[in-house]
Design a protein around this motif. Sequence first.
Motif, short mmCIF file in Angstrom:
data_model
loop_
_atom_site.label_atom_id
_atom_site.label_comp_id
_atom_site.label_asym_id
_atom_site.label_seq_id
_atom_site.Cartn_x
_atom_site.Cartn_y
_atom_site.Cartn_z
N PRO A 1 0.75 4.70 11.93
CA PRO A 1 1.19 4.86 10.54
C PRO A 1 2.19 3.78 10.13
CG PRO A 1 1.40 6.92 11.75
CD PRO A 1 1.09 5.86 12.75
N MET A 2 2.00 3.23 8.95
CA MET A 2 2.91 2.24 8.35
C MET A 2 3.11 2.61 6.88
SD MET A 2 1.26 -1.28 9.96
CE MET A 2 1.94 -2.24 8.65
N PRO A 3 3.65 3.81 6.60
CA PRO A 3 3.71 4.27 5.21
C PRO A 3 4.48 3.31 4.31
CG PRO A 3 5.07 5.65 6.63
CD PRO A 3 4.29 4.75 7.53
N TYR A 4 3.96 3.14 3.11
CA TYR A 4 4.55 2.28 2.09
C TYR A 4 4.74 0.84 2.60
CZ TYR A 4 5.14 6.65 -0.30
OH TYR A 4 4.89 7.86 -0.89
N CYS A 5 3.70 0.32 3.28
CA CYS A 5 3.78 -1.03 3.83
C CYS A 5 3.82 -2.07 2.72
CB CYS A 5 2.62 -1.30 4.78
SG CYS A 5 0.98 -1.19 4.03
N MET A 6 4.54 -3.14 3.00
CA MET A 6 4.69 -4.28 2.09
C MET A 6 4.55 -5.53 2.94
SD MET A 6 7.94 -2.56 0.18
CE MET A 6 8.32 -1.57 1.65
N GLY B 1 0.04 -10.03 9.41
CA GLY B 1 0.16 -8.60 9.64
C GLY B 1 1.58 -8.07 9.59
N TYR B 2 2.56 -8.94 9.39
CA TYR B 2 3.95 -8.51 9.32
C TYR B 2 4.22 -7.79 8.01
CZ TYR B 2 4.98 -11.60 13.27
OH TYR B 2 5.01 -12.20 14.49
N SER C 1 -3.91 -2.05 11.64
CA SER C 1 -5.26 -2.32 12.15
C SER C 1 -5.20 -2.80 13.60
CB SER C 1 -5.94 -3.38 11.28
OG SER C 1 -5.21 -4.58 11.32
N ARG C 2 -4.00 -3.04 14.13
CA ARG C 2 -3.86 -3.62 15.47
C ARG C 2 -3.20 -2.70 16.48
NH1 ARG C 2 -0.91 -9.26 17.04
NH2 ARG C 2 -1.63 -9.25 19.17
N PHE C 3 -2.26 -1.90 16.06
CA PHE C 3 -1.50 -1.07 17.00
C PHE C 3 -1.75 0.40 16.74
CE2 PHE C 3 0.86 -5.06 16.65
CZ PHE C 3 0.82 -5.45 17.98
N PRO C 4 -1.81 1.24 17.80
CA PRO C 4 -1.73 0.88 19.21
C PRO C 4 -2.85 -0.08 19.62
CG PRO C 4 -1.73 3.28 18.95
CD PRO C 4 -1.99 2.66 17.61
N VAL C 5 -2.54 -0.90 20.60
CA VAL C 5 -3.48 -1.93 21.06
C VAL C 5 -4.83 -1.30 21.38
CG1 VAL C 5 -3.94 -3.60 22.89
CG2 VAL C 5 -1.65 -3.41 21.94
N GLY C 6 -5.88 -1.91 20.84
CA GLY C 6 -7.24 -1.46 21.11
C GLY C 6 -7.73 -0.34 20.22
N ARG C 7 -6.83 0.29 19.48
CA ARG C 7 -7.24 1.41 18.64
C ARG C 7 -6.83 1.25 17.19
NH1 ARG C 7 -4.37 4.84 22.43
NH2 ARG C 7 -3.15 5.46 20.64
N GLY C 8 -5.65 0.72 16.97
CA GLY C 8 -5.13 0.67 15.61
C GLY C 8 -4.80 2.07 15.12
N GLN D 1 0.85 -1.18 0.00
CA GLN D 1 0.00 0.00 0.00
C GLN D 1 0.89 1.23 0.00
OE1 GLN D 1 -2.31 -1.98 3.41
NE2 GLN D 1 -3.73 -0.42 2.64
N GLY D 2 0.31 2.38 -0.21
CA GLY D 2 1.05 3.62 -0.33
C GLY D 2 1.31 4.33 0.98
N PRO D 3 1.45 5.64 0.93
CA PRO D 3 1.83 6.42 2.11
C PRO D 3 0.79 6.43 3.22
CG PRO D 3 1.33 7.87 0.26
CD PRO D 3 1.33 6.47 -0.27
N GLY D 4 -0.46 6.11 2.91
CA GLY D 4 -1.51 6.13 3.93
C GLY D 4 -1.72 4.82 4.66
N CYS D 5 -0.88 3.84 4.46
CA CYS D 5 -1.05 2.54 5.12
C CYS D 5 -1.01 2.73 6.65
CB CYS D 5 0.05 1.59 4.67
SG CYS D 5 -0.11 -0.09 5.32
N LYS D 6 -1.93 2.05 7.33
CA LYS D 6 -2.02 2.12 8.80
C LYS D 6 -2.21 0.74 9.38
CE LYS D 6 -4.16 6.70 8.93
NZ LYS D 6 -2.98 7.43 9.28
#
Length: 148
Positions: A94-99, A104-105, A84-91, A77-82
């Motif tokens: 930011p995980m920009p440019y996730c691969m 979930g790793y 869904s699990r962390f912070p715990v309970g909220r998600g 995903q691009g710069p807006g990747c986030k």
Amino acid sequence: MTTTASAYYDDDYAPFPRRISTGNIIKVDLGKLAWAAYDDAGYLVRWGRASGGKKYCPDIGRGCRTVTGTYTIYRKQGPGCKSSRFPVGRGGAPMPYCMHFKGGYALHGGQVPGYNASHGCIRLHYGDAEWLNQDFVRVGSTRVNIKY
């Protein structure tokens, strides 16, 4: 020598071999706190600093080291990747440019503090994550090999 935001290729400094027998792979050595990208012919094209999962995460009450082994990147995903699990309970972390490479790793942009500090993802400097995501990774074929 080619200089980038955080990574450069120089035989005298790269903590990885200049060439390997297989290509289109990202090697991650969390003991060296570094990653390396190898082109289709197995030549080192770029490397940089990384940070992986730490031994223990108090917020989840268990170890959170990064998985080791070889995986294929199945989503990016691009710069807006986030998260869904962390912070715990909220998600929403930011995980920009996730691969993503296993559940979930993921490899993604973030702070690289010079030690393993994450919940299991592999953090790269932002520019490195963007370059890998946009210019190197091919979903379904690029592999990532991780060790400590």
